[in-house]
Design a protein around this motif. Structure first.
Motif, PDB file in Angstrom:
ATOM      1  N   PHE A   1     -17.505 127.733   4.658  1.00  0.00           N
ATOM      2  CA  PHE A   1     -18.473 128.806   4.850  1.00  0.00           C
ATOM      3  C   PHE A   1     -17.868 129.847   5.796  1.00  0.00           C
ATOM      4  N   MET A   2     -18.086 131.127   5.484  1.00  0.00           N
ATOM      5  CA  MET A   2     -17.642 132.238   6.333  1.00  0.00           C
ATOM      6  C   MET A   2     -18.881 133.014   6.766  1.00  0.00           C
TER       7      MET A   2
ATOM      8  N   LEU B   1      -7.802 123.931   3.420  1.00  0.00           N
ATOM      9  CA  LEU B   1      -9.055 124.622   3.173  1.00  0.00           C
ATOM     10  C   LEU B   1      -9.394 124.661   1.688  1.00  0.00           C
ATOM     11  N   GLU B   2      -8.366 124.717   0.850  1.00  0.00           N
ATOM     12  CA  GLU B   2      -8.614 124.772  -0.591  1.00  0.00           C
ATOM     13  C   GLU B   2      -9.015 123.413  -1.150  1.00  0.00           C
ATOM     14  N   GLU B   3      -8.381 122.359  -0.663  1.00  0.00           N
ATOM     15  CA  GLU B   3      -8.663 121.012  -1.176  1.00  0.00           C
ATOM     16  C   GLU B   3      -8.855 120.049  -0.011  1.00  0.00           C
TER      17      GLU B   3
ATOM     18  N   LYS C   1     -10.241 141.506   9.102  1.00  0.00           N
ATOM     19  CA  LYS C   1      -8.966 140.989   9.596  1.00  0.00           C
ATOM     20  C   LYS C   1      -8.665 139.587   9.065  1.00  0.00           C
ATOM     21  N   VAL C   2      -9.594 138.996   8.346  1.00  0.00           N
ATOM     22  CA  VAL C   2      -9.373 137.674   7.776  1.00  0.00           C
ATOM     23  C   VAL C   2      -8.650 137.836   6.441  1.00  0.00           C
TER      24      VAL C   2
ATOM     25  N   LEU D   1     -10.733 134.121   2.617  1.00  0.00           N
ATOM     26  CA  LEU D   1     -12.079 134.489   2.161  1.00  0.00           C
ATOM     27  C   LEU D   1     -12.369 133.929   0.774  1.00  0.00           C
ATOM     28  N   SER D   2     -11.366 133.911  -0.088  1.00  0.00           N
ATOM     29  CA  SER D   2     -11.588 133.434  -1.460  1.00  0.00           C
ATOM     30  C   SER D   2     -11.864 131.940  -1.522  1.00  0.00           C
ATOM     31  N   ARG D   3     -11.572 131.223  -0.465  1.00  0.00           N
ATOM     32  CA  ARG D   3     -11.802 129.780  -0.441  1.00  0.00           C
ATOM     33  C   ARG D   3     -13.115 129.420   0.246  1.00  0.00           C
TER      34      ARG D   3
END
Length: 612
Positions: free
Chosen positions: A64-65, A170-172, A188-189, A194-196
């Motif tokens: 979560f972001m 983070l992806e898996e 700045k991220v 962000l896509s994950r």
């Protein structure tokens, strides 16, 4: 809005309430009334509903972001989310948004001392080694909770290497691991991070909602506060709940004096924050637009003497201009929330007297004045100079009247009736008028009432116009042809026989933006371009067109150069021509033959024929 629980409701260490023992330390309002459940969050209904649906359907993301400005609840939301993921009671043993009572892990999670909920401040742990510790810890199952949660605050502070080291995990991640990131600078991220994640933008809390929230807290604290004071605090917080609670905490202490009794008033809040009375700000604005300089400076001195900061006075004036323009544009009822009835009434009355171009002019001058006051060693003196400038500008004649005095197009009055056009003047008349005394100019400009004309431009520009910018459009050598595209600009340069500049515009620049109506061009210089190309183009366009142009340089390229596009188009046309059966037969019969473009003779402007 659900009634907010305080930290003292779920924590044995929190204190600060009216009935707490004197030995317990005071807990500030921002901590005491920190939300404990999703129902306690205010202004974030969209995010809460999305999470509720996700938990209900079992579609819970692993990352979560949380983004948003300071004080809107990013870290608090992260802890509540970690609590929801690990909520466990005698009857509930699954992730849930509804948490009516503290579970087995709730108190430790909300107090940031649970072993399976690891919080890290990326501002002080920016390196790859810190991320390696997280990756190594993620391999092991949680000690007591259901899910191991990593909360990384201010995640944008991580180094590039740290972000890259985190990507794979983070992806898996393992099934028992969740990541929650919080940041105020989401730009700045890296996009790969962000896509994950599932991104949630926490919104600013609007003024009425925040004022109502403060009112409930004041009641819980056994204090009292005026509604106007709470609105001032909510407005000063700019949507940040933490900022509003901090200001309220200080305002209660100031009003109570540490001995109890007293009420938080609007006057005490203004004195605390260095704000000016809104009514007096509108009084000052009215003095400025009527040109009463002495009274305006006296009003400024009075506000400053009463504790208002000089720079803040300019900011309040700019806000009053904005409110007036908004009321004039959309009406008092839709002018915005958080405005008192008296403010709407005064803004509406002022908007009826002022034109929208004049309000736009005042806005620009106040913005520039704010910048000057911020840099000046004496902000009060800088504010006085800004007010003097505005007062002198307010009674200047509108530009259309100046054009009429110079013999241009007839001005249009506000009632729609064209103003009387000045009689045609001969060369002798122009010469005689040009040699007249400068003292006669104010009398000529004041012969007509400026209020009868619309303000269509800003004559108060502090930058001196070039001599070529103010020449009449009909002067010799000035092109009246409209330049609607950048290609027409290049064509004009060619018409003026400036081969060097024409080649540079065709081969050495990339067009980023072109606005012919506004006279604005943004260029990206390619390798080999002269550093002063933009300035050279601006000066020549000013001279050739009789108007002012702005040529700026961009850091990012835009379109491909005109010459490259033209050569590619010519090559495509020749290739298509070679594929024609007749041409192909000729080339086959004559292998050494070539197909080359033939320059077309420019067609005369008066020639209406279709051939070139």
């Amino acid at each position: 809005m659900a009634k907010k629980k305080s930290e003292s409701d779920v924590s044995v260490t929190a204190g600060g309430g009216a009935g707490d023992a004197p030995a317990k330390p005071y807990v500030v309002l921002a901590r005491k009334y920190r939300p404990q459940t999703f129902d306690d969050l205010i202004g974030q209904e969209t995010m809460v509903q999305t999470l509720r649906n996700a938990f209900a359907s079992g579609r819970i993301a692993h990352g979560f972001m949380l983004t948003g400005v300071r004080g809107v609840g990013k870290t608090t939301t992260a802890r509540i989310l970690a609590r929801a993921l690990n909520y466990e009671t005698d009857t509930i043993n699954q992730p849930t948004i509804d948490m009516p009572a503290p579970g087995r892990h709730c108190i430790e999670i909300m107090e940031s001392r649970h072993p399976d909920v690891i919080e890290m401040d990326a501002a002080s742990n920016t390196g790859v080694d810190n991320i390696r510790e997280i990756i190594e810890s993620a391999r092991y199952r949680p000690l007591s909770a259901r899910t191991k949660v990593f909360i990384i605050d201010e995640v944008h502070m991580l180094s590039k290497g740290a972000f890259n080291a985190l990507l794979k995990t983070l992806e898996e991640p393992p099934g028992h691991v969740k990541f929650i990131f919080a940041t105020t600078e989401v730009r700045k991220v890296p996009v790969t991070v962000l896509s994950r994640c599932q991104r949630f933008d926490l919104r600013r809390v609007d003024v009425p909602r925040l004022a109502e929230h403060l009112k409930s807290i004041v009641a819980n604290e056994g204090a009292s506060a005026d509604d106007d004071a709470l609105v001032l605090i909510a407005r000063a917080a700019e949507g940040s709940v933490r900022d509003a609670l901090s200001i309220l905490d200080q305002a209660i202490s100031t009003s109570f004096g540490g001995a109890g009794g007293g009420t938080v008033t609007a006057a005490s809040v203004r004195a605390l924050l260095g704000l000016a009375d809104r009514g007096r700000i509108f009084d000052l604005l009215e003095l400025l637009v009527t040109g009463e300089i002495a009274k305006a400076l006296a009003a400024l001195d009075a506000l400053h003497h009463d504790g208002a900061d000089a720079t803040q006075i300019l900011a309040d004036l700019a806000e009053a201009v904005h409110v007036t323009a908004r009321v004039k544009a959309v009406g008092p009822d839709a002018a915005g929330e958080g405005l008192a009835l008296d403010e709407k009434r005064r803004a509406s009355a002022l908007g009826d007297r002022l034109s929208m171009p004049l309000l736009a002019r005042l806005w620009q001058m106040l913005l520039k004045g704010l910048e000057e006051a911020g840099k000046a060693p004496n902000p009060l003196a800088a504010a006085e100079m800004v007010l003097i400038r505005i007062a002198h500008t307010a009674d200047l004649p509108p530009p259309d009247e100046v054009i009429r005095m110079l013999g241009g197009a007839p001005a249009t009055r506000r009632d729609g009736v064209p103003a009387q056009r000045a009689p045609e003047r001969t060369g002798a008349d122009v010469t005689a008028e040009a040699t007249a005394s400068d003292n006669e100019a104010p009398a000529r400009f004041q012969s007509e009432n400026p209020a009868d004309f619309d303000f269509t431009a800003d004559p108060s520009d502090d930058e001196a116009a070039d001599e070529d910018d103010v020449r009449p459009a009909a002067a010799a050598g000035v092109s009246l042809r409209p330049l609607t595209t950048f290609a027409e600009v290049v064509a004009l340069v060619g018409d003026r026989r400036d081969a060097k500049l024409k080649i540079a515009l065709e081969e050495q620049v990339s067009l980023v933006r072109y606005d012919g109506a506004a006279g604005a061009i943004d260029l990206f210089l390619l390798p080999g371009a002269a550093p002063d190309l933009a300035n050279d183009l601006r000066e020549k366009l000013n001279k050739w067109t009789g108007r002012r142009w702005i040529v700026a340089l961009s850091k990012t390229p835009g379109e491909r150069p005109i010459g490259e596009v033209r050569r590619e188009r010519a090559a495509q046309e020749i290739a298509a021509l070679k594929r024609h059966p007749a041409v192909a037969a000729v080339l086959e019969a004559f292998p050494d033959a070539e197909v080359t473009p033939v320059p077309l003779k420019p067609r005369e402007r008066d020639d209406d024929s279709a051939t070139g």
